[in-house]
Design an enzyme around this catalytic site. Structure first.
Site, PDB file in Angstrom:
ATOM      1  N   ARG A  21      -0.996   9.480   2.638  1.00 21.09           N
ATOM      2  CA  ARG A  21      -0.006   8.559   2.055  1.00 21.09           C
ATOM      3  C   ARG A  21      -0.692   7.224   1.719  1.00 21.09           C
ATOM      4  NH1 ARG A  21       1.780   3.532   2.232  1.00 21.09           N
ATOM      5  NH2 ARG A  21       1.844   3.521   4.505  1.00 21.09           N
ATOM      6  N   HIS A 213      -0.439  -0.336  12.984  1.00 26.34           N
ATOM      7  CA  HIS A 213      -1.045   0.207  11.759  1.00 26.34           C
ATOM      8  C   HIS A 213      -2.004  -0.866  11.222  1.00 26.34           C
ATOM      9  CE1 HIS A 213      -0.421   2.107   7.582  1.00 26.34           C
ATOM     10  NE2 HIS A 213      -0.976   0.951   7.294  1.00 26.34           N
ATOM     11  N   HIS A 215      -5.513  -2.205   9.127  1.00 31.33           N
ATOM     12  CA  HIS A 215      -6.517  -1.967   8.083  1.00 31.33           C
ATOM     13  C   HIS A 215      -7.796  -2.671   8.520  1.00 31.33           C
ATOM     14  CE1 HIS A 215      -4.195  -0.160   4.650  1.00 31.33           C
ATOM     15  NE2 HIS A 215      -3.252  -0.407   5.535  1.00 31.33           N
ATOM     16  N   CYS A 246      -3.085  -0.848  -0.372  1.00 30.85           N
ATOM     17  CA  CYS A 246      -1.725  -0.989  -0.919  1.00 30.85           C
ATOM     18  C   CYS A 246      -1.864  -1.471  -2.349  1.00 30.85           C
ATOM     19  CB  CYS A 246      -0.918  -1.994  -0.094  1.00 30.85           C
ATOM     20  SG  CYS A 246       0.688  -2.391  -0.842  1.00 30.85           S
ATOM     21  N   ASN A 255      -7.614   1.660   5.658  1.00 34.70           N
ATOM     22  CA  ASN A 255      -7.049   1.652   7.011  1.00 34.70           C
ATOM     23  C   ASN A 255      -8.191   1.768   8.015  1.00 34.70           C
ATOM     24  OD1 ASN A 255      -5.014   3.166   5.160  1.00 34.70           O
ATOM     25  ND2 ASN A 255      -3.802   2.554   6.925  1.00 34.70           N
TER      26      ASN A 255
HETATM   27  N1  COA Z   1      12.740   8.624  -5.501  1.00 36.02           N
HETATM   28  C1  COA Z   1      12.702   8.952  -6.814  1.00 36.02           C
HETATM   29  N2  COA Z   1      13.153   8.153  -7.796  1.00 36.02           N
HETATM   30  C2  COA Z   1      13.662   6.960  -7.448  1.00 36.02           C
HETATM   31  C3  COA Z   1      13.733   6.551  -6.097  1.00 36.02           C
HETATM   32  C4  COA Z   1      13.245   7.439  -5.114  1.00 36.02           C
HETATM   33  N3  COA Z   1      13.261   7.118  -3.814  1.00 36.02           N
HETATM   34  N4  COA Z   1      14.267   5.332  -6.041  1.00 36.02           N
HETATM   35  C5  COA Z   1      14.560   4.975  -7.313  1.00 36.02           C
HETATM   36  N5  COA Z   1      14.175   5.958  -8.153  1.00 36.02           N
HETATM   37  C6  COA Z   1      14.316   5.984  -9.614  1.00 36.02           C
HETATM   38  C7  COA Z   1      15.756   5.764 -10.009  1.00 36.02           C
HETATM   39  O1  COA Z   1      16.444   7.000 -10.016  1.00 36.02           O
HETATM   40  C8  COA Z   1      15.609   5.160 -11.378  1.00 36.02           C
HETATM   41  O2  COA Z   1      15.303   6.190 -12.310  1.00 36.02           O
HETATM   42  P1  COA Z   1      15.867   6.165 -13.810  1.00 36.02           P
HETATM   43  O3  COA Z   1      15.397   4.880 -14.425  1.00 36.02           O
HETATM   44  O4  COA Z   1      15.241   7.387 -14.406  1.00 36.02           O
HETATM   45  O5  COA Z   1      17.339   6.219 -13.653  1.00 36.02           O
HETATM   46  C9  COA Z   1      14.354   4.305 -11.263  1.00 36.02           C
HETATM   47  O6  COA Z   1      13.613   4.864 -10.153  1.00 36.02           O
HETATM   48  C10 COA Z   1      14.640   2.849 -11.002  1.00 36.02           C
HETATM   49  O7  COA Z   1      15.517   2.741  -9.886  1.00 36.02           O
HETATM   50  P2  COA Z   1      15.804   1.329  -9.171  1.00 36.02           P
HETATM   51  O8  COA Z   1      16.682   1.533  -8.016  1.00 36.02           O
HETATM   52  O9  COA Z   1      16.215   0.319 -10.214  1.00 36.02           O
HETATM   53  O10 COA Z   1      14.383   1.003  -8.600  1.00 36.02           O
HETATM   54  P3  COA Z   1      13.400  -0.199  -8.865  1.00 36.02           P
HETATM   55  O11 COA Z   1      12.742  -0.046 -10.178  1.00 36.02           O
HETATM   56  O12 COA Z   1      14.041  -1.504  -8.543  1.00 36.02           O
HETATM   57  O13 COA Z   1      12.306   0.120  -7.720  1.00 36.02           O
HETATM   58  C11 COA Z   1      11.911   1.109  -5.572  1.00 36.02           C
HETATM   59  C12 COA Z   1      12.679   0.079  -6.343  1.00 36.02           C
HETATM   60  C13 COA Z   1      12.138   0.821  -4.112  1.00 36.02           C
HETATM   61  C14 COA Z   1      12.429   2.500  -5.920  1.00 36.02           C
HETATM   62  C15 COA Z   1      10.396   1.018  -5.959  1.00 36.02           C
HETATM   63  O14 COA Z   1      10.008  -0.328  -5.920  1.00 36.02           O
HETATM   64  C16 COA Z   1       9.523   1.807  -5.033  1.00 36.02           C
HETATM   65  O15 COA Z   1       9.557   3.031  -5.047  1.00 36.02           O
HETATM   66  N6  COA Z   1       8.685   1.130  -4.195  1.00 36.02           N
HETATM   67  C17 COA Z   1       7.807   1.775  -3.247  1.00 36.02           C
HETATM   68  C18 COA Z   1       6.457   1.185  -3.309  1.00 36.02           C
HETATM   69  C19 COA Z   1       5.514   1.825  -2.306  1.00 36.02           C
HETATM   70  O16 COA Z   1       5.605   2.977  -1.975  1.00 36.02           O
HETATM   71  N7  COA Z   1       4.568   1.019  -1.829  1.00 36.02           N
HETATM   72  C20 COA Z   1       3.571   1.430  -0.923  1.00 36.02           C
HETATM   73  C21 COA Z   1       4.034   1.595   0.459  1.00 36.02           C
HETATM   74  S1  COA Z   1       3.802   0.158   1.501  1.00 36.02           S
HETATM   75 ZN    ZN Z   2      -1.303   0.404   5.309  1.00 37.45          ZN
END
Ligand code: COA
Ligand code: ZN
Length: 318
Positions: A21, A213, A215, A246, A255
């Protein structure tokens, strides 16, 4: 101060592998799902019992992990092996439950800036998303663990005040979350910073299991582990071969390395149930998979009592 496990009750340490991940998420080129599964399956064979295997986040945010559901299908599930996945919201919780994860990890950053960069929303709204998805997890009987990113410092805002950690941990606790993971996203933790944060959380919550956790961005990751061990922490997250980073935090790098962590634990009298030689083999396989050398050190040097023959060694003949 003591540097080895005191007694048998104290000796067992859980190592949670996060390389597929936290490590793979920063790789630009898509890694085939079968290769990701092969790494996890080989680690299970080496004795690893806990994984943060993937994340059910937006595939637009992290394209590398868009295959989370398919990956879960390819992992050979074994009793006693816990597969956790990161989940940001209700949509992610539904996907993770359908993929039959053993645990969901919510994650909120301790700073507003990193929360905005990582989750595209302020802390308050990120916590509201967690509150919305915890009941979904509960409906499927899946425990939730609460991660806090940039817990020991933020690349945008500097030091993380302990109060920021307590605020998020309080909300997690109110939601019934009893596992907390403190993430050192860009390697800003040092021994005193770790001590201050862990002490405050242990004082506030006697019923929360805390995992750390780290790094190794600034080379003190395993020193921080020693501080955690001294304070009674018995779960650490690490990446095979020292993968990691990240994408939403400038300067983030690997990490702490799983083999190096297991080596430290083993040499200090702790038990992980992991076979270090087999772990090093997997680390070398991951280097081949990515086509480059990775930071892990024990996989290169071998264990401390590894013996070389004098015959083949270079001699300083004057
Ligand atoms: N799985 C799949 N698709 C997802 C989702 C999920 N968990 N969450 C949102 N989406 C999709 C929505 O369905 C939407 O799709 P569409 O435009 O086709 O309808 C799109 O993403 C935007 O949704 P929204 O709620 O407006 O999300 P956003 O653009 O504001 O992003 C997060 C918010 C949280 C979804 C996004 O920032 C994210 O996934 N962040 C994780 C980052 C990460 O993993 N970082 C590393 C770990 S520390
Ligand atoms: Zn990390």
């Amino acid at each position: 101060m003591r540097f080895s496990a005191a007694d048998s009750a104290d000796q067992s340490v859980l190592v949670t592998e996060v390389g597929t991940r936290d490590g793979f998420q920063v790789e630009a080129e898509f890694i085939p799902t079968e290769s990701k599964a092969a790494v996890i399956n080989a680690l299970i064979d080496a004795g690893v019992r806990s994984f943060e295997a993937t994340s059910f986040v937006s595939p637009r945010a992290i394209p590398q992990l868009a295959d989370a559901s398919q990956l879960m299908d390819l992992i050979e599930r074994k009793p006693g092996v816990r597969l956790t996945a990161l989940v940001p919201n209700a949509r992610g919780a539904e996907r993770a439950a359908a993929a039959k994860v053993d645990m969901m990890a919510c994650f909120v950053s301790a700073s507003e800036s990193h929360c905005q960069a990582n989750l595209n929303k302020p802390i308050e709204r990120a916590l509201a998303d967690v509150a919305e998805f915890v009941p979904i997890a509960r409906q499927f009987n899946i425990p939730v663990r609460g991660a806090i990113a940039v817990a020991f410092g933020c690349p945008f805002e500097g030091d993380t005040p302990v109060d920021s950690l307590l605020r998020i941990a309080d909300t997690y606790h109110e939601l019934g979350v009893r596992h907390l993971s403190l993430g050192d996203t860009t390697g800003m933790a040092t021994p005193p910073v770790v001590e201050r944060a862990v002490d405050a959380l242990q004082r506030r919550f006697s019923d929360m299991e805390i995992a750390l956790h780290f790094h190794n961005t600034r080379g003190v990751g395993l020193a921080n582990v020693m501080v955690g061990l001294q304070m009674g922490i018995r779960e650490f997250e690490s990446s095979i071969a020292g993968l990691g980073g990240c994408p939403f935090a400038p300067g983030a790098s690997g990490n702490i390395c799983t083999e190096d962590l297991v080596y430290l634990l083993q040499e200090s009298g702790y038990q992980t149930g992991i076979d270090l030689d087999r772990l090093c083999e997997v680390a070398r396989q991951v280097e081949s998979l990515l086509g480059r050398g990775l930071p892990g050190q024990v996989m290169k040097a071998g264990q401390r009592l590894r013996k070389f023959t004098l015959d083949g060694a270079r001699r300083a003949v004057g």
